[in-house]
Scaffold this motif. Structure first.
Motif, PDB file in Angstrom:
ATOM      1  N   MET A 181       0.196  56.862  24.383  1.00 30.86           N
ATOM      2  CA  MET A 181      -0.386  55.520  24.477  1.00 30.86           C
ATOM      3  C   MET A 181       0.462  54.599  25.332  1.00 30.86           C
ATOM      4  N   GLU A 182       1.774  54.773  25.276  1.00 29.16           N
ATOM      5  CA  GLU A 182       2.660  53.962  26.108  1.00 29.16           C
ATOM      6  C   GLU A 182       2.436  54.240  27.588  1.00 29.16           C
ATOM      7  N   SER A 183       2.093  55.473  27.922  1.00 32.41           N
ATOM      8  CA  SER A 183       1.845  55.802  29.331  1.00 32.41           C
ATOM      9  C   SER A 183       0.438  55.397  29.768  1.00 32.41           C
ATOM     10  N   ASP A 184      -0.409  55.015  28.798  1.00 35.12           N
ATOM     11  CA  ASP A 184      -1.763  54.522  29.068  1.00 35.12           C
ATOM     12  C   ASP A 184      -2.551  55.450  29.997  1.00 35.12           C
TER      13      ASP A 184
ATOM     14  N   GLY B 175      -5.183  61.971  29.003  1.00 35.68           N
ATOM     15  CA  GLY B 175      -6.198  61.224  28.259  1.00 35.68           C
ATOM     16  C   GLY B 175      -6.945  62.130  27.293  1.00 35.68           C
TER      17      GLY B 175
ATOM     18  N   ASP C 293      -5.478  57.625  31.800  1.00 34.98           N
ATOM     19  CA  ASP C 293      -6.882  57.377  32.113  1.00 34.98           C
ATOM     20  C   ASP C 293      -7.755  58.391  31.382  1.00 34.98           C
TER      21      ASP C 293
END
Length: 123
Positions: free
Chosen positions: A23-26, A34, A28
């Motif tokens: 989640m910190e790396s967000d 993802g 896609d």
């Protein structure tokens, strides 16, 4: 991708750590990261549902919560439950909810009927 089922508390904690990092790396949507995040979250939700179920709230606590949430007073419950003393009796667990009260609380305040029909616990 090497994702395994969550069987133990250690597996669960490891999955939570990996979810946090992902989640910190967000990532896609549609990317390998993802997809991995999506799968891990699904596995964690399944583990939590099985091993950490959330009990339904007590009917009186549900009413009090909705009152607080909506800024309602005892007077606001009078059309739903009855005269002021009856409202206090219900909120103080001295009087059980009737079927008519349950229907009106469900319709007026949106409290799920299955929550309202549950046994009231001692307060």
């Amino acid at each position: 991708m090497d994702i395994r089922a969550i069987h133990t508390e250690a597996d669960y904690r490891a999955a939570l750590q990996e979810i946090s990092a992902l989640m910190e790396s967000d990532p896609d949507l549609g990317t390998p990261e993802g997809d991995r995040l999506d799968i891990l979250v699904t596995l964690v939700q399944a583990y939590e549902a099985k091993h950490m179920p959330i009990a339904a709230p007590d009917p009186v606590e549900a009413i009090k919560f909705r009152m607080e949430q909506s800024g309602l007073s005892v007077k606001d419950l009078e059309p739903i439950i009855g005269k002021r003393n009856r409202v206090y009796e219900v909120l103080n667990r001295k009087r059980p909810l009737t079927l008519a009260m349950i229907r009106r609380l469900h319709k007026s305040l949106g409290i799920p009927a299955n929550v309202l029909i549950a046994e009231t616990t001692a307060g």
